[in-house]
Design a protein around this motif. Structure first.
Motif, short mmCIF file in Angstrom:
data_model
loop_
_atom_site.label_atom_id
_atom_site.label_comp_id
_atom_site.label_asym_id
_atom_site.label_seq_id
_atom_site.Cartn_x
_atom_site.Cartn_y
_atom_site.Cartn_z
N PRO B 29 -5.31 -12.69 7.06
CA PRO B 29 -5.30 -11.28 6.68
C PRO B 29 -4.29 -10.96 5.58
O PRO B 29 -4.37 -9.93 4.94
CB PRO B 29 -4.94 -10.55 7.97
CG PRO B 29 -4.29 -11.57 8.83
CD PRO B 29 -4.85 -12.90 8.43
N ARG B 30 -3.34 -11.83 5.36
CA ARG B 30 -2.35 -11.55 4.30
C ARG B 30 -2.95 -11.76 2.92
O ARG B 30 -2.42 -11.29 1.94
CB ARG B 30 -1.11 -12.43 4.46
CG ARG B 30 -0.23 -12.00 5.60
CD ARG B 30 1.18 -12.52 5.41
NE ARG B 30 1.84 -11.82 4.32
CZ ARG B 30 2.56 -10.72 4.45
NH1 ARG B 30 2.72 -10.18 5.62
NH2 ARG B 30 3.13 -10.15 3.42
N ILE B 32 -5.49 -10.91 0.45
CA ILE B 32 -6.47 -9.87 0.20
C ILE B 32 -7.44 -10.35 -0.87
O ILE B 32 -7.01 -10.78 -1.94
CB ILE B 32 -5.74 -8.60 -0.30
CG1 ILE B 32 -4.63 -8.26 0.68
CG2 ILE B 32 -6.69 -7.46 -0.46
CD1 ILE B 32 -3.54 -7.44 0.05
N ALA B 35 -10.33 -7.47 -5.82
CA ALA B 35 -11.35 -6.46 -6.12
C ALA B 35 -11.91 -6.68 -7.51
O ALA B 35 -12.88 -6.06 -7.90
CB ALA B 35 -10.74 -5.08 -6.01
N LEU B 36 -11.27 -7.58 -8.27
CA LEU B 36 -11.67 -7.75 -9.67
C LEU B 36 -12.75 -8.80 -9.88
O LEU B 36 -13.27 -8.92 -10.98
CB LEU B 36 -10.44 -8.13 -10.51
CG LEU B 36 -9.87 -7.01 -11.36
CD1 LEU B 36 -9.16 -6.01 -10.48
CD2 LEU B 36 -8.92 -7.54 -12.40
N LYS B 39 -15.78 -8.62 -12.24
CA LYS B 39 -15.50 -7.53 -13.18
C LYS B 39 -14.78 -8.08 -14.40
O LYS B 39 -14.14 -9.13 -14.33
CB LYS B 39 -14.59 -6.47 -12.52
CG LYS B 39 -15.30 -5.58 -11.54
CD LYS B 39 -14.35 -4.47 -11.14
CE LYS B 39 -14.79 -3.79 -9.87
NZ LYS B 39 -13.71 -3.04 -9.25
N ASP B 128 7.45 -4.72 -16.86
CA ASP B 128 7.52 -3.76 -15.76
C ASP B 128 6.43 -4.01 -14.71
O ASP B 128 6.36 -3.28 -13.72
CB ASP B 128 7.44 -2.33 -16.28
CG ASP B 128 6.16 -2.08 -17.06
OD1 ASP B 128 5.39 -3.04 -17.24
OD2 ASP B 128 5.94 -0.94 -17.50
N GLY B 129 5.59 -5.01 -14.92
CA GLY B 129 4.57 -5.33 -13.92
C GLY B 129 3.39 -4.39 -13.93
O GLY B 129 2.58 -4.40 -13.01
N ARG B 130 3.27 -3.58 -14.97
CA ARG B 130 2.19 -2.59 -15.02
C ARG B 130 0.82 -3.25 -15.19
O ARG B 130 -0.15 -2.85 -14.55
CB ARG B 130 2.48 -1.61 -16.17
CG ARG B 130 1.62 -0.38 -16.19
CD ARG B 130 1.84 0.43 -14.93
NE ARG B 130 0.86 1.53 -14.85
CZ ARG B 130 -0.39 1.38 -14.52
NH1 ARG B 130 -0.86 0.19 -14.24
NH2 ARG B 130 -1.21 2.40 -14.47
N SER B 132 0.13 -6.31 -14.38
CA SER B 132 -0.14 -7.04 -13.14
C SER B 132 -0.86 -6.14 -12.14
O SER B 132 -1.75 -6.60 -11.41
CB SER B 132 1.15 -7.56 -12.53
OG SER B 132 1.80 -8.42 -13.43
N ILE B 133 -0.49 -4.86 -12.11
CA ILE B 133 -1.15 -3.93 -11.20
C ILE B 133 -2.61 -3.76 -11.60
O ILE B 133 -3.50 -3.75 -10.75
CB ILE B 133 -0.39 -2.58 -11.16
CG1 ILE B 133 0.89 -2.77 -10.37
CG2 ILE B 133 -1.25 -1.48 -10.53
CD1 ILE B 133 1.74 -1.54 -10.24
N ASP B 134 -2.87 -3.68 -12.91
CA ASP B 134 -4.26 -3.59 -13.35
C ASP B 134 -5.05 -4.83 -12.96
O ASP B 134 -6.26 -4.78 -12.77
CB ASP B 134 -4.32 -3.40 -14.87
CG ASP B 134 -3.96 -1.98 -15.28
OD1 ASP B 134 -3.98 -1.10 -14.40
OD2 ASP B 134 -3.65 -1.76 -16.45
N GLY B 136 -4.52 -6.32 -10.18
CA GLY B 136 -4.53 -6.38 -8.72
C GLY B 136 -3.56 -7.40 -8.15
O GLY B 136 -3.72 -7.87 -7.03
N VAL B 137 -2.52 -7.74 -8.92
CA VAL B 137 -1.53 -8.71 -8.45
C VAL B 137 -0.59 -8.01 -7.48
O VAL B 137 -0.16 -6.89 -7.73
CB VAL B 137 -0.72 -9.26 -9.64
CG1 VAL B 137 0.46 -10.09 -9.17
CG2 VAL B 137 -1.63 -10.10 -10.53
N TYR B 138 -0.29 -8.65 -6.34
CA TYR B 138 0.69 -8.03 -5.46
C TYR B 138 1.79 -8.99 -5.06
O TYR B 138 2.64 -8.68 -4.23
CB TYR B 138 0.03 -7.41 -4.23
CG TYR B 138 -0.60 -8.37 -3.28
CD1 TYR B 138 0.11 -8.86 -2.20
CD2 TYR B 138 -1.89 -8.81 -3.48
CE1 TYR B 138 -0.46 -9.75 -1.33
CE2 TYR B 138 -2.47 -9.69 -2.61
CZ TYR B 138 -1.76 -10.16 -1.53
OH TYR B 138 -2.33 -11.05 -0.68
#
Lengths: 161, 184
Positions: B29-30, B32, B35-36, B39, B128-130, B132-134, B136-138
């Motif tokens: 479950p860790r 994920i 979602a990309l 795409k 700033d990791g922005r 990476s968020i696009d 879907g990196v966590y």
């Protein structure tokens, strides 16, 4: 004459000054309300978004760096004029439905949402069915009268009591 | 006969439940799912970590053949564990590896690459990791396989292993297990 004009312009200036003051005040109050709305809306969204690092915590509860960053993004998007739904979609596009603490209802989650109700209904049906059947069974059973010695025993017990 | 059937129901339920629970034991479950997948990569243009190296932008990821994108940072311990695998891969001229340097100090990144080797053709510095968020990196490291059209095919979370490389990544770099891209 000269005096009158300066008098008039003085009043005029004062009026402008007062107007600017009021306008400023209204404006700043507007701003405060805007900030409050922004705060309220973003707080609501924070509670619905799962933190990807401390999973099972919402980003509101989490202190992780990523959670803080997503909070900022949520605020940015609201300021840009996104609706709550659009903010959700923005995050779901990147991290999947997983990021929502409350999973949306769709074909892959139908079982998750409906199974509890299905089981509850099944339990109610089978329960009533069982009770009705038992009652019917009881009614059909003839009452057998007690034997002579059994009656004697019962009488004795009742007497002692 | 009817009574026997009733007795079987709990046994069947028990077995069904055990099967589901057994599957549950082996879920992760860790991790994920991305979602990309299926795409196109997000639009981005990242600066290089140093003047001598190339930066990375979205058009670099659609070069007509599958590429790897590794998200790494010099402060990330597990990245060092998987690094030798990327070094080995980079010796193969058919394989192109790009990287996103995640929330890292560029000078630290350069020192890290000098120390352990640079398998990456281009590195984008995501301060700033922005971006990476696009993506879907966590968490770092994460590794993406992107097809020749810039469509995300696969994402591996955490340290890359030889097993994952051989069974999941290499086949996709060869164009197998291809996921059709949803047109934007």
């Amino acid at each position: 004459m000269q005096n009158k004009i300066t008098q008039k312009s003085k009043i005029f200036l004062m009026l402008i000054f007062i107007f600017v003051l009021i306008e400023n005040k209204v404006h700043s109050e507007d701003k405060i309300i805007q900030i409050e709305v922004l705060e309220e809306r973003s707080q609501k969204i924070y509670k619905e978004i799962r933190c990807l690092v401390c999973q099972n915590q919402s980003i509101e509860d989490s202190n992780a760096g990523l959670a803080k960053q997503i909070k900022l993004i949520v605020k940015e998007l609201i300021i840009k004029g996104y609706t709550d739904k659009e903010v959700h979609n923005y995050l779901v596009d990147r991290y999947g439905n997983w990021i929502l603490l409350k999973p949306p209802f769709n074909t892959s989650t139908a079982a998750l949402w409906l199974l509890p109700f299905a089981i509850l209904l099944l339990a109610i049906f089978s329960g009533t069915f069982y009770i009705l059947k038992k009652n019917k069974f009881k009614k059909k059973m003839p009452v057998i009268p007690l034997e002579h010695d059994e009656q004697k025993k019962l009488n004795k017990i009742l007497d002692d009591f | 006969m009817k009574k026997n059937l009733l007795f079987i129901i709990p046994i069947i339920t028990f077995f069904l439940l055990s099967i589901f629970l057994a599957i549950g034991l082996f879920l992760k479950p860790r991790e994920i799912p991305s979602a990309l997948i299926g795409k196109h990569v997000p639009l981005f243009n990242l600066q290089p970590v140093s003047e001598k190296l190339n930066g990375l932008k979205d058009s670099d990821l659609a070069i007509g053949k599958p590429v790897l994108v590794n998200v790494f940072a010099s402060w990330c311990g597990p990245c060092r564990i998987e690094h030798p695998l990327f070094m080995e891969l980079s010796r193969n001229p058919d394989i192109t590896i790009f990287a996103i340097n995640h929330k890292d100090n560029p000078s630290n990144a350069i020192r890290w690459l000098d120390l352990y080797g640079n398998p990456y053709k281009k590195i984008g510095s995501d301060l700033d990791g922005r971006i990476s968020i696009d993506f879907g990196v966590y968490g770092v490291p994460e590794t993406f396989v992107i097809d020749g059209n810039g469509c995300v095919q696969y994402k591996h979370i955490s340290v890359l292993t030889k097993d994952i490389l051989d069974n999941e990544i290499i086949p996709r770099l060869k164009g197998k297990k291809h996921v059709k891209c949803k047109i934007k």
